[in-house]
Design an enzyme around this catalytic site. Structure first.
Site: not given
Length: 438
Positions: A92-94
């Site tokens: 998932k996006d950081t």
């Protein structure tokens, strides 16, 4: 933009100017909820998670400004797990607030979860439930996003949304984060690996400098390039760059063993490098397709088409090839949302398309000086890839758009493997992707 050219994202699907603006001014501007194959949303609201039984404990992992690999490592270390005892379905996006499922072998005591949450502010565990099986990518449907765009001009917003609906979607490019927008080098490392040029792969990863990375990282790379001193570099190299540090530490002991150095990072990361090059090639094929005036939504003779599960009376995805005889029927299925155009993610088992699309695929392979067999890496077989196919069209599900005093909030779902930033790129049309949060 130059970054778009580097990553072969050469075209837009939506015409005219975008709304501009910025995403990710704060973590809460970019929220991601994973969706399981049965439609369950990963949220901290445990009433929405169905109960079950079995030898695995499924949890919802919440993270803020932390990458998925680091979050899993924290949980594994705290609970004393082996590497194979915990699974996630995807990264998932950081720079975001994200919620995703993870499965843990065995029981996780409630007091352990409570203690972990009390000790960690940026990673939390919620909603433990039992399941008879572990989590794997096939059990993921996609993700739901709530994203705020700030400081934008909404004058063309409705026009862009109308065009999106009329076209049925936008080109399904792999987004910036698949390659790294600050250091877009992962696909180059991947290419060097499949070419068997392992020394150059390591040098690309360790020595290549990009303008937006930290000064500390730049200094460390310059020092290593000028001295070849791996031990000294390890002292000054940023601790957050764990894969690079693992390679540097290995080469400090075995200076010329570049295959061993690449094996010193996780198998997941090795596949990530090759996968980034496959993503680059997919983008290149898609851009050439658009350049030749072919649709990214509808099929032409020789194209592969996937039939949506259930529409053919089964749970699997049949794949067929469009031809002059079935073309109208196939495109009617695509129009009705019961099928979708596929382009290859090249691998050693890839069967090239026919017709004009097949010529594009051959042209890309010639330009890159590779063939599909290159994706079997004899010296590093764990990085090999058989290949697959990917929809060429990105069409958001349940899109909702609200304008308020702080900008625009977009809420929508995407099937797994699709990038929210690819959709937002079409609407924002960023002139400086890194500075604007992409």
């Amino acid at each position: 933009m130059e970054l778009d050219k580097i990553l072969e994202m050469r075209y837009y699907g939506l015409s005219g100017d975008g709304i501009g603006g910025y995403i990710r001014r704060m973590f809460e501007d970019f929220i991601v909820y994973e969706i399981s194959i049965d439609g369950t949303l990963a949220t901290p609201n445990c009433r929405e998670i169905p109960q079950g039984a079995g030898e695995y404990t499924w949890v919802v992992v919440e993270k803020r400004g932390v990458d998925s690999v680091t979050a899993v490592r924290k949980i594994r270390k705290f609970l004393g797990l082996q590497g194979t005892d915990i699974d996630i379905a995807g990264l998932k996006d950081t720079t975001a607030v994200t919620f995703q499922f993870a499965s843990i072998k065995g029981e996780v005591p409630a007091e352990a979860i409570e203690k972990f949450n009390s000790l960690n502010t940026r990673v939390k565990i919620h909603c433990p439930v039992r399941r008879p099986f572990h989590l794997r990518p096939g059990l993921l449907f996609g993700n739901r996003f709530t994203i705020r765009v700030r400081d934008c001009n909404t004058s063309r917003l409705h026009e862009l949304l109308d065009e999106l609906r009329r076209l049925g979607g936008v080109p399904n490019y792999f987004g910036y984060q698949r390659f790294g927008s600050i250091r877009p080098v992962t696909h180059v490392v991947g290419k060097r690996i499949i070419e068997g040029r392992f020394k150059e792969a390591v040098e690309e990863l360790l020595l290549r400098i990009f303008p937006h990375e930290s000064q500390r990282a730049k200094n460390a790379r310059e020092y290593l390039a000028s001295t070849g001193d791996f031990r000294g570099t390890l002292e000054i190299f940023p601790k957050t760059m764990k894969s690079e540090r693992a390679i540097i530490a290995y080469l400090a002991e075995r200076p010329r063993d570049y295959v061993g150095a690449l094996r010193h990072v996780s198998g997941y990361i090795r596949k990530l490098f090759v996968g980034a090059y496959q993503a680059y090639l997919f983008n290149k094929v898609l851009s050439k397709r658009i350049e030749r005036g072919l649709s990214w939504v509808y099929a032409s003779p020789g194209d592969y088409v996937g039939v949506a599960p259930g529409s053919a009376g089964s749970g699997h995805m049949p794949v067929l090839m469009a031809n002059d005889t079935n073309l109208d029927k196939v495109n009617k299925l695509i129009h009705d949302g019961r099928a979708f155009l596929l382009l290859p993610i090249f691998g050693y088992n890839t069967h090239l398309s026919q017709g004009e699309e097949g010529e594009i695929e051959k042209e890309v392979l010639r330009e890159e000086n590779i063939d599909v067999r290159s994706f079997y890496v004899k010296s590093l077989p764990e990085a090999s890839s058989a290949g697959s196919y990917r929809p060429s069209n990105l069409s958001p599900l349940d899109l909702d758009v609200k304008v308020d005093s702080e900008g625009v909030v977009f809420s929508f779902a995407l099937k797994k493997g699709m990038y929210a930033t690819t959709l937002l790129r079409e609407i924002v049309k960023p002139s400086h992707p890194v500075e604007q949060g992409f």
